[in-house]
Motif scaffolding. Sequence first.
Motif, short mmCIF file in Angstrom:
data_model
loop_
_atom_site.label_atom_id
_atom_site.label_comp_id
_atom_site.label_asym_id
_atom_site.label_seq_id
_atom_site.Cartn_x
_atom_site.Cartn_y
_atom_site.Cartn_z
N SER A 256 32.32 43.04 39.26
CA SER A 256 33.11 43.09 38.04
C SER A 256 33.96 41.84 37.92
O SER A 256 34.47 41.33 38.92
CB SER A 256 34.06 44.30 38.05
N HIS A 257 34.10 41.36 36.69
CA HIS A 257 35.01 40.25 36.41
C HIS A 257 35.99 40.72 35.35
O HIS A 257 35.62 41.37 34.39
CB HIS A 257 34.27 39.01 35.91
N ARG A 258 37.22 40.38 35.56
CA ARG A 258 38.29 40.80 34.67
C ARG A 258 38.48 39.78 33.55
O ARG A 258 38.32 38.58 33.76
CB ARG A 258 39.56 40.92 35.50
N VAL A 259 38.83 40.25 32.38
CA VAL A 259 39.29 39.42 31.28
C VAL A 259 40.65 39.94 30.85
O VAL A 259 41.05 41.04 31.21
CB VAL A 259 38.30 39.41 30.09
N GLY A 260 41.37 39.12 30.10
CA GLY A 260 42.71 39.50 29.67
C GLY A 260 43.76 38.85 30.54
O GLY A 260 43.48 37.91 31.29
N ASP A 261 44.99 39.35 30.43
CA ASP A 261 46.13 38.78 31.16
C ASP A 261 46.19 39.34 32.58
O ASP A 261 46.09 40.55 32.78
CB ASP A 261 47.43 39.12 30.44
N LEU A 262 46.37 38.43 33.54
CA LEU A 262 46.48 38.82 34.95
C LEU A 262 47.76 38.23 35.54
O LEU A 262 48.20 37.16 35.12
CB LEU A 262 45.29 38.32 35.76
N ALA A 263 48.30 38.91 36.53
CA ALA A 263 49.49 38.44 37.24
C ALA A 263 49.07 37.92 38.61
O ALA A 263 47.95 38.16 39.07
CB ALA A 263 50.48 39.59 37.39
N ILE A 264 49.98 37.23 39.26
CA ILE A 264 49.73 36.75 40.61
C ILE A 264 49.39 37.95 41.49
O ILE A 264 50.06 38.98 41.45
CB ILE A 264 50.97 36.01 41.17
N GLY A 265 48.31 37.81 42.27
CA GLY A 265 47.87 38.88 43.16
C GLY A 265 46.85 39.83 42.58
O GLY A 265 46.22 40.60 43.31
N ASP A 266 46.64 39.79 41.27
CA ASP A 266 45.64 40.67 40.64
C ASP A 266 44.23 40.19 40.98
O ASP A 266 43.95 38.99 40.92
CB ASP A 266 45.77 40.67 39.11
N PRO A 267 43.32 41.10 41.29
CA PRO A 267 41.92 40.72 41.47
C PRO A 267 41.30 40.31 40.12
O PRO A 267 41.42 41.03 39.14
CB PRO A 267 41.24 41.97 42.00
N ALA A 268 40.64 39.16 40.10
CA ALA A 268 39.95 38.69 38.91
C ALA A 268 38.44 38.90 39.01
O ALA A 268 37.76 39.13 38.02
CB ALA A 268 40.24 37.21 38.68
N LEU A 269 37.92 38.82 40.23
CA LEU A 269 36.49 39.01 40.50
C LEU A 269 36.38 39.88 41.74
O LEU A 269 36.97 39.57 42.78
CB LEU A 269 35.80 37.67 40.75
N VAL A 270 35.65 40.99 41.62
CA VAL A 270 35.41 41.86 42.77
C VAL A 270 33.91 42.09 42.86
O VAL A 270 33.24 42.39 41.88
CB VAL A 270 36.15 43.20 42.64
N ALA A 271 33.40 41.93 44.08
CA ALA A 271 31.98 42.14 44.34
C ALA A 271 31.81 42.94 45.62
O ALA A 271 32.55 42.73 46.58
CB ALA A 271 31.26 40.80 44.47
N ALA A 272 30.85 43.83 45.62
CA ALA A 272 30.48 44.56 46.83
C ALA A 272 28.96 44.60 46.90
O ALA A 272 28.29 44.85 45.90
CB ALA A 272 31.05 45.97 46.84
N VAL A 273 28.45 44.31 48.09
CA VAL A 273 27.00 44.30 48.31
C VAL A 273 26.68 45.20 49.49
O VAL A 273 27.30 45.09 50.56
CB VAL A 273 26.49 42.87 48.59
N ALA A 274 25.72 46.08 49.30
CA ALA A 274 25.20 46.91 50.38
C ALA A 274 23.81 46.40 50.74
O ALA A 274 23.00 46.11 49.87
CB ALA A 274 25.12 48.38 49.95
N ALA A 275 23.57 46.27 52.04
CA ALA A 275 22.27 45.81 52.51
C ALA A 275 21.94 46.53 53.81
O ALA A 275 22.80 47.13 54.45
CB ALA A 275 22.27 44.30 52.71
N GLU A 276 20.68 46.43 54.19
CA GLU A 276 20.24 47.09 55.41
C GLU A 276 20.94 46.52 56.64
O GLU A 276 21.26 47.25 57.57
CB GLU A 276 18.72 46.97 55.55
N HIS A 277 21.20 45.20 56.64
CA HIS A 277 21.80 44.54 57.80
C HIS A 277 22.94 43.63 57.34
O HIS A 277 22.97 43.18 56.20
CB HIS A 277 20.75 43.73 58.56
N ARG A 278 23.86 43.31 58.26
CA ARG A 278 25.06 42.56 57.90
C ARG A 278 24.77 41.16 57.39
O ARG A 278 25.40 40.70 56.44
CB ARG A 278 26.06 42.53 59.04
#
Length: 142
Positions: free
Chosen positions: A83-105
């Motif tokens: 997910s990527h955020r749009v709009g107004d953000l403050a210091i410390g707010d996440p702007a881009l969050v990604a999570a990936v699941a895979a068989e191996h690290r």
Amino acid sequence: MSSAAMIRARVLDAPLDVAEHERAVAVAEAGAVVSFAGVVRNHDHGRGVLSLSYEGHPSAGEELRRIAEEIAARPGVRGIVVSHRVGDLAIGDPALVAAVAAEHRKEAFDACADLVDEVKARLPIWKHQHFDDGTDEWVNCP
């Protein structure tokens, strides 16, 4: 066992939650979940940042989905939530969050790193930074 990876890609004007992304991507076939949060920092190139806002082109959601699909097609990848955020953000707010699941690290780490790099390079979202000296600047225009 299904070979198709679960994909969720969104551009949102709402706070992003890393743990929610990790929970959403976790599947029984995956032995690793790797996440990334790109957060708003209080400086950029030696200048103090007070706040920022992101604006996205109407095609941003479609492009984010294409990027996620490309990475999800890799062997061993079982899910991507980004997910990527749009709009107004403050210091410390996440702007881009990604999570990936895979068989191996290694697959999960590599896919997550490449996902973030591709998003930063290709996503039509622009950052408007407001500095502590009263100036502002538009950056990250792909």
